[in-house]
Design an enzyme around this catalytic site. Structure first.
Site, PDB file in Angstrom:
ATOM      1  N   ASN A  30      35.964  41.206  50.431  1.00  0.00           N
ATOM      2  CA  ASN A  30      36.511  42.017  49.335  1.00  0.00           C
ATOM      3  C   ASN A  30      35.492  42.168  48.211  1.00  0.00           C
ATOM      4  O   ASN A  30      35.556  43.092  47.428  1.00  0.00           O
ATOM      5  CB  ASN A  30      37.805  41.386  48.786  1.00  0.00           C
ATOM      6  CG  ASN A  30      37.607  39.960  48.311  1.00  0.00           C
ATOM      7  OD1 ASN A  30      36.900  39.185  48.934  1.00  0.00           O
ATOM      8  ND2 ASN A  30      38.223  39.609  47.197  1.00  0.00           N
ATOM      9  N   CYS A  35      41.350  37.242  42.166  1.00  0.00           N
ATOM     10  CA  CYS A  35      41.862  35.863  42.185  1.00  0.00           C
ATOM     11  C   CYS A  35      41.022  34.915  41.344  1.00  0.00           C
ATOM     12  O   CYS A  35      41.471  33.820  41.016  1.00  0.00           O
ATOM     13  CB  CYS A  35      41.931  35.354  43.621  1.00  0.00           C
ATOM     14  SG  CYS A  35      42.860  36.461  44.680  1.00  0.00           S
TER      15      CYS A  35
END
Ligand code: PMP
Length: 405
Positions: free
Chosen positions: A151, A325
């Site tokens: 990602n 995150c």
């Protein structure tokens, strides 16, 4: 609200088809899918239909799908569950150095339980080379975990080869497919992995729905014990509305993926070609070819990623500097350090992830707005001043970082 959204890796908008499919299960079809009476009939049918849709999306048997609430949960279940299931055969686990925190921290939790973990290095493009994996595998290796795609840097791994190699050494292989699903076709049967984690929000489904594929015969010890839901691998009443939305999103994405990926690929190529012409001293990160369509990652030297994000947001552009995150921690990304970047360079990271509705106009807007932002931020940057004077901008700063992480 920003009008240009370049953060699809963090969350995709819910597609209308999924929202429509979910509505009845948020209202009158509220029954528990495990109830014997007729309130359970529609929910259980919907649950099993979603399982079929998800299985088809990744070319897996329907019985191999376990629903969870997030890709993080799926990764935790795979790592902790499979390690515990095989602990009598060995206690060594191999992961790549660029895994998502939910894999890294699951592996670290296993270390605290007495398992040993080896991190495999990646090359400067973020590729896990089969030769490196082979060096890390030992006779007591029971599990390997390598993400399908990153990602953060967009690199797609040679997963089928890594799976074959793991199996030659009798290790299971898990893969985190969160960044890959919704961008490239996924065929877990062809990839040959034993488990594969992904979540609905990567392909325009709702948050709160995710899955773990478990190849027939792969049996993790459950993390959540209780009822018989999800064949005992994940107790607790399933979130039927979200799962229905995930199933519908998978069905629609499967039928449109070729078209969407081609468009996203064209748009990301445009940015990758045009950005270096407009801004000097940028480092494109990730693999130049083996990368996700619609994914652009770079470091704009001498300025902080967060400063760019705030300035872009002021201009109506939503982007990211790494994984959502770990955003707000202001730490350099472990992925960028693993591909060999200096801390100071890693902190100037920008990640742009496009979606099915991104347009050429969005790209035009971004290409018009970023260069003046970079000029303004560099004008205030002591690193850039040093660079302009022909001095080494990083030396002192890198020294100050040593031991800081
Ligand atoms: N793996 C990867 C590669 C991700 O990008 C993410 C989301 N940032 C996750 C796992 C975790 O996904 P979730 O938020 O669904 O737990």
């Amino acid at each position: 609200m920003p009008e240009n959204y370049f953060d699809h890796a963090a969350a995709c908008p819910l597609m209308p088809e999924a929202f429509e499919a979910m509505k009845p299960f948020l209202t009158d079809r509220f029954g528990n899918p495990h109830s014997i009476h007729s309130f359970g009939t529609e929910p259980v049918k919907a649950l099993e239909q979603a399982r079929e849709q998800i299985a088809r999306f990744i070319n897996a048997p329907t019985t191999s799908i376990v629903f969870t609430a997030s890709a993080s949960e799926s990764n935790n279940l795979a790592l902790k569950g499979l390690a515990r299931a095989r602990e009598k055969e060995g206690r060594h686990i191999v992961i790549s150095a660029i895994e998502h925190q939910s894999v890294l921290k699951s592996a670290h939790a296993l270390e605290r339980l007495g398992f040993e973990v080896t991190e495999v290095k990646v090359d400067e493009h973020g590729i896990v080379h089969p030769k490196e994996l082979e060096k890390a595998i030992r006779p007591d290796t029971i599990l390997v975990s390598v993400q399908h795609a990153s990602n953060e840097i967009g690199t797609i791994q040679p997963l089928a080869e890594l799976a074959q190699l793991s199996h030659q050494h009798t290790a299971l292989i898990h893969s985190d497919g969160t960044a890959a699903t919704g961008r490239i076709p996924v065929d877990v049967t062809r990839l040959g992995v034993d488990s594969y984690a992904f979540s609905a929000q990567s392909f325009y489904g709702p948050k709160g729905a995710a899955a773990l594929y478990l190849k027939t015969g792969t049996r993790p010890v459950p993390l959540i014990e209780g009822g018989v839901q999800e064949k005992g691998y994940r107790a607790g009443t399933e979130d039927i509305p979200s799962i229905v939305g995930m199933g519908k999103a998978a069905e629609v994405t499967r039928s449109r993926l070729a078209e969407w990926s081609a468009k996203m690929g064209r748009l990301s190529k445009r940015l990758l070609t045009e950005l270096p012409r407009k801004i000097d001293q940028i480092v494109l990160t990730g693999h130049p070819e083996q990368r996700l369509p619609g994914h652009v990652s770079l470091c704009v030297e001498f300025i902080e990623g967060e400063a760019m994000l705030l300035s872009l947001d002021d201009q109506g552009i939503a982007a990211a500097s790494g994984s959502a995150c770990t955003a707000r921690t202001l730490k350099a990304s472990h992925v960028l350090l693993a591909i060999g970047l200096l801390h100071a360079v890693a902190q100037s990271s920008l990640v742009l992830t496009m979606g099915k509705d991104t347009t050429d106009e969005d790209i035009d807007h971004f290409l018009a707005e970023l260069p003046p932002i970079v000029d303004r931020l560099r004008a205030m940057s002591p690193l850039y001043a040093k660079f302009k004077k022909g001095e080494d901008p990083y030396e002192a700063r890198e020294r100050s970082f040593k031991g800081g992480h």
